[in-house]
Scaffold this motif. Structure first.
Motif, mmCIF file in Angstrom:
data_model
loop_
_atom_site.group_PDB
_atom_site.id
_atom_site.type_symbol
_atom_site.label_atom_id
_atom_site.label_comp_id
_atom_site.label_asym_id
_atom_site.label_seq_id
_atom_site.Cartn_x
_atom_site.Cartn_y
_atom_site.Cartn_z
ATOM 1 N N GLU A 1 -6.997 35.659 -29.351
ATOM 2 C CA GLU A 1 -7.088 36.057 -27.942
ATOM 3 C C GLU A 1 -8.199 37.066 -27.717
ATOM 4 O OE1 GLU A 1 -2.999 36.309 -25.349
ATOM 5 O OE2 GLU A 1 -3.689 38.027 -26.399
ATOM 6 N N LEU A 2 -8.414 37.950 -28.706
ATOM 7 C CA LEU A 2 -9.397 39.025 -28.532
ATOM 8 C C LEU A 2 -10.827 38.572 -28.807
ATOM 9 C CD1 LEU A 2 -7.494 42.042 -30.146
ATOM 10 C CD2 LEU A 2 -7.838 41.589 -27.736
ATOM 11 N N LYS A 3 -10.972 37.341 -29.346
ATOM 12 C CA LYS A 3 -12.327 36.859 -29.649
ATOM 13 C C LYS A 3 -13.116 36.645 -28.361
ATOM 14 C CE LYS A 3 -11.655 34.180 -33.856
ATOM 15 N NZ LYS A 3 -11.439 32.814 -34.317
ATOM 16 N N ILE A 4 -14.437 36.748 -28.450
ATOM 17 C CA ILE A 4 -15.258 36.476 -27.266
ATOM 18 C C ILE A 4 -15.229 34.966 -27.004
ATOM 19 C CG2 ILE A 4 -17.600 36.586 -26.325
ATOM 20 C CD1 ILE A 4 -17.454 39.364 -27.092
ATOM 21 N N LYS A 5 -15.452 34.195 -28.087
ATOM 22 C CA LYS A 5 -15.394 32.728 -27.926
ATOM 23 C C LYS A 5 -14.035 32.278 -28.419
ATOM 24 C CE LYS A 5 -20.173 31.347 -28.192
ATOM 25 N NZ LYS A 5 -21.218 30.752 -28.983
ATOM 26 N N ARG A 6 -13.118 32.093 -27.466
ATOM 27 C CA ARG A 6 -11.768 31.727 -27.876
ATOM 28 C C ARG A 6 -11.608 30.221 -27.827
ATOM 29 N NH1 ARG A 6 -7.894 35.183 -24.167
ATOM 30 N NH2 ARG A 6 -8.845 33.979 -22.520
ATOM 31 N N SER A 7 -10.742 29.716 -28.691
ATOM 32 C CA SER A 7 -10.451 28.281 -28.583
ATOM 33 C C SER A 7 -8.932 28.117 -28.577
ATOM 34 C CB SER A 7 -11.095 27.516 -29.734
ATOM 35 O OG SER A 7 -10.684 28.099 -30.948
ATOM 36 N N LEU A 8 -8.308 28.759 -27.577
ATOM 37 C CA LEU A 8 -6.845 28.735 -27.524
ATOM 38 C C LEU A 8 -6.292 27.341 -27.220
ATOM 39 C CD1 LEU A 8 -6.125 32.140 -25.761
ATOM 40 C CD2 LEU A 8 -5.551 31.513 -28.088
ATOM 41 N N VAL A 9 -7.157 26.464 -26.642
ATOM 42 C CA VAL A 9 -6.666 25.126 -26.285
ATOM 43 C C VAL A 9 -6.337 24.333 -27.554
ATOM 44 C CG1 VAL A 9 -7.187 23.006 -25.016
ATOM 45 C CG2 VAL A 9 -8.080 25.207 -24.228
ATOM 46 N N ASP A 10 -7.274 24.319 -28.511
ATOM 47 C CA ASP A 10 -6.976 23.569 -29.737
ATOM 48 C C ASP A 10 -6.532 24.489 -30.887
ATOM 49 O OD1 ASP A 10 -9.540 24.358 -29.258
ATOM 50 O OD2 ASP A 10 -10.415 23.095 -30.805
ATOM 51 N N TYR A 11 -6.157 25.698 -30.548
ATOM 52 C CA TYR A 11 -5.675 26.633 -31.574
ATOM 53 C C TYR A 11 -4.268 26.218 -32.010
ATOM 54 C CZ TYR A 11 -3.789 31.025 -33.407
ATOM 55 O OH TYR A 11 -3.199 31.969 -34.195
ATOM 56 N N HIS A 12 -4.036 26.173 -33.315
ATOM 57 C CA HIS A 12 -2.674 25.828 -33.759
ATOM 58 C C HIS A 12 -1.820 27.096 -33.708
ATOM 59 C CE1 HIS A 12 0.774 24.251 -35.654
ATOM 60 N NE2 HIS A 12 0.632 24.974 -36.750
ATOM 61 N N ASP A 13 -1.015 27.146 -32.664
ATOM 62 C CA ASP A 13 -0.189 28.335 -32.444
ATOM 63 C C ASP A 13 0.982 28.320 -33.434
ATOM 64 O OD1 ASP A 13 1.241 30.405 -31.493
ATOM 65 O OD2 ASP A 13 1.565 29.601 -29.472
ATOM 66 N N SER A 14 0.942 29.267 -34.369
ATOM 67 C CA SER A 14 1.983 29.232 -35.414
ATOM 68 C C SER A 14 3.103 30.246 -35.143
ATOM 69 C CB SER A 14 1.339 29.509 -36.770
ATOM 70 O OG SER A 14 0.664 30.740 -36.712
ATOM 71 N N ARG A 15 3.098 30.831 -33.933
ATOM 72 C CA ARG A 15 4.177 31.789 -33.621
ATOM 73 C C ARG A 15 5.517 31.056 -33.636
ATOM 74 N NH1 ARG A 15 2.040 33.927 -28.056
ATOM 75 N NH2 ARG A 15 1.696 31.696 -27.889
ATOM 76 N N ILE A 16 6.517 31.738 -34.180
ATOM 77 C CA ILE A 16 7.817 31.084 -34.346
ATOM 78 C C ILE A 16 8.590 31.103 -33.028
ATOM 79 C CG2 ILE A 16 10.045 31.255 -35.530
ATOM 80 C CD1 ILE A 16 7.836 30.257 -37.346
ATOM 81 N N HIS A 17 9.025 29.911 -32.586
ATOM 82 C CA HIS A 17 9.719 29.827 -31.302
ATOM 83 C C HIS A 17 11.217 30.075 -31.426
ATOM 84 C CE1 HIS A 17 6.079 27.145 -30.651
ATOM 85 N NE2 HIS A 17 5.869 28.245 -29.979
#
Ligand code: GTP
Length: 417
Positions: free
Chosen positions: A132-148
């Motif tokens: 999230e803090l990166k200047i060039k973020r790629s949150l769309v294809d980022y594999h979100d590994s946070r535990i739900h």
């Protein structure tokens, strides 16, 4: 649709119902299509003792055979086994990540059991925060590994929670949605199970442990089911991939000498309720809670630790730019102070060294003066001795000459005679 301010009294107006969808009524369809295209992902953490039935339950839940080898009871520290599976139900793709504890509860120290779980949860939040803090973020294809969701497997002792259960849940309840499960619930009788459930719930309340509450008001379907569902917690679950014959049907169950336990029979266990809640009604809420509650909590405390704050010193709102500027100035000031301090220490050291050199020089000078004095005294003494010797030599020569003269006179007188 008729605008509010228009005269609606004219009853002769013919109202036609539309065929098919048009207008912004289609927005949900757009969202559905987009979500299906993107695919869904869900991350589950299974925490429970070795051999308590974690893999079997996950297999039963997703109707797959995510087979793994058995774990040993002799690990010095708890490990986390992460596996990602690409599942598909009709045309809906689901990227399922299952994280399972390995060797949990087999250590003497309780901290060695729960700390790796806490660290793992934090590490996934940290990875997301860094993205999230990166200047060039790629949150769309980022594999979100946070535990739900964390499925916490409680041993079916029928007594109470173990201290390790309490310590672990206390340490992770602000980091993840916990759903407590009584594992291998087929080993408890119906009345024991009820007593066990209420004693677990009262222990959780008395220790201030927050578990996931299924939402009540948002979804109408969920609103009717969930108040009673929350009352069913912790779910009593039984897992099995075995197909057994009941009448003319083949059902998933466990075959015992006295009969068959049907996993999907709601009179036998709460498996179906857990599956419906996890997969049909509450998956999105679990993901929302993870992002809006647990991640938010991690993010704000992490940024505060880094020195960021939304409020200035006088409790006024400050922008990120102002905060950055203030931090930069504070940092520069600190650097200057440190530089000044270093300079002063350096000068102090130089002065101290100078003083020691001066002392040493004075000592040397004194020593030199002392030696010089000794040498002068010695020279004087030797001079004195030399003078005395020279006088003795002169005396000697005088005596010698006198003796030679008297000898010559004696010889001369002898010759005359
Ligand atoms: P590790 O990965 O080795 O820690 O084990 P696990 O927690 O994943 O347990 P697993 O699913 O491998 O099950 C261990 C044993 O318990 C197997 O023999 C299963 O058949 C049995 N088992 C699993 N679920 C149940 C259950 O609900 N009731 C009963 N009675 N046995 C079960």
């Amino acid at each position: 649709p008729t605008p509010d301010n228009e005269d609606t009294n004219n009853e002769n107006i013919r109202c036609l119902t539309t065929l098919g969808h048009f207008g912004f009524e289609c927005l949900p369809t757009q969202l559905v299509n987009k979500s299906i295209q993107k695919g869904f992902s869900f991350n589950i953490l299974c925490v429970g003792e070795t051999g308590i039935g974690k893999s079997t339950l996950i297999n039963t839940l997703f109707n797959t055979n995510l087979k793994e080898s058995k774990s040993s009871h002799f690990y010095s520290k708890v490990g986390l086994k992460v596996k990602t599976y690409e599942l598909q139900e009709r045309n809906i793709p689901l990227k399922l990540t299952v994280v399972k504890t390995v060797g949990y509860g087999d250590q003497i120290s309780k901290e060695a059991s729960y700390q790796p779980v806490v660290d793992y949860l934090d590490a996934q939040f940290e990875a997301y925060l860094q993205e999230e803090l990166k200047i060039k973020r790629s949150l769309v294809d980022y594999h979100d590994s946070r535990i739900h969701v964390c499925l916490y497997f409680i041993s079916p002792t029928g007594h109470s929670l173990k201290s390790l259960d309490l310590m672990t849940m206390k340490n992770i309840d602000r980091r993840v949605n916990i759903i407590p499960l009584i594992a291998k619930a087929d080993s408890l009788s119906k009345s024991d199970l009820q007593r066990f459930k209420s004693s677990i719930m009262s222990e959780l309340v008395s220790h201030g442990i927050q578990i996931y509450q299924f939402p009540m008001e948002e979804d109408e379907d969920a609103a009717q089911v969930n108040p009673s569902i929350n009352g069913l917690l912790p779910f009593a679950v039984v897992g099995s991939m075995e197909e057994v014959k009941v009448g003319k049907r083949m059902v998933r169950g466990r075959h015992y000498p006295w009969g068959v336990l049907q996993v999907e029979n709601e009179n036998h266990c709460d498996f179906v309720k857990l599956r419906d809640l996890l997969l049909c009604t509450s998956m999105e809420d679990l993901k929302d809670q993870t992002h809006t509650q647990h991640y938010e909590c991690y993010r704000s405390s992490r940024l505060q630790n880094l020195g960021f704050n939304d409020m200035g010193p006088n409790n006024q709102l400050v922008s990120f730019q102002e905060m950055y500027e203030a931090k930069r100035q504070e940092f520069q000031g600190q650097c200057q102070r440190e530089e000044e301090g270093l300079k002063q220490t350096f000068m102090q050291r130089v002065k101290e060294k100078e003083l020691t050199f001066k002392d040493a020089e004075k000592e040397l000078q004194d020593k030199f003066e002392h030696l010089k004095r000794i040498q002068q005294e010695e020279t004087l003494r030797l001079e004195d001795e030399r003078r005395k010797l020279e006088e003795q030599i002169i005396d000697f020569y005088k005596m010698k000459t006198a003796s030679e003269t008297s000898q010559a006179q004696v010889c001369a007188s002898v010759k005359k005679d």
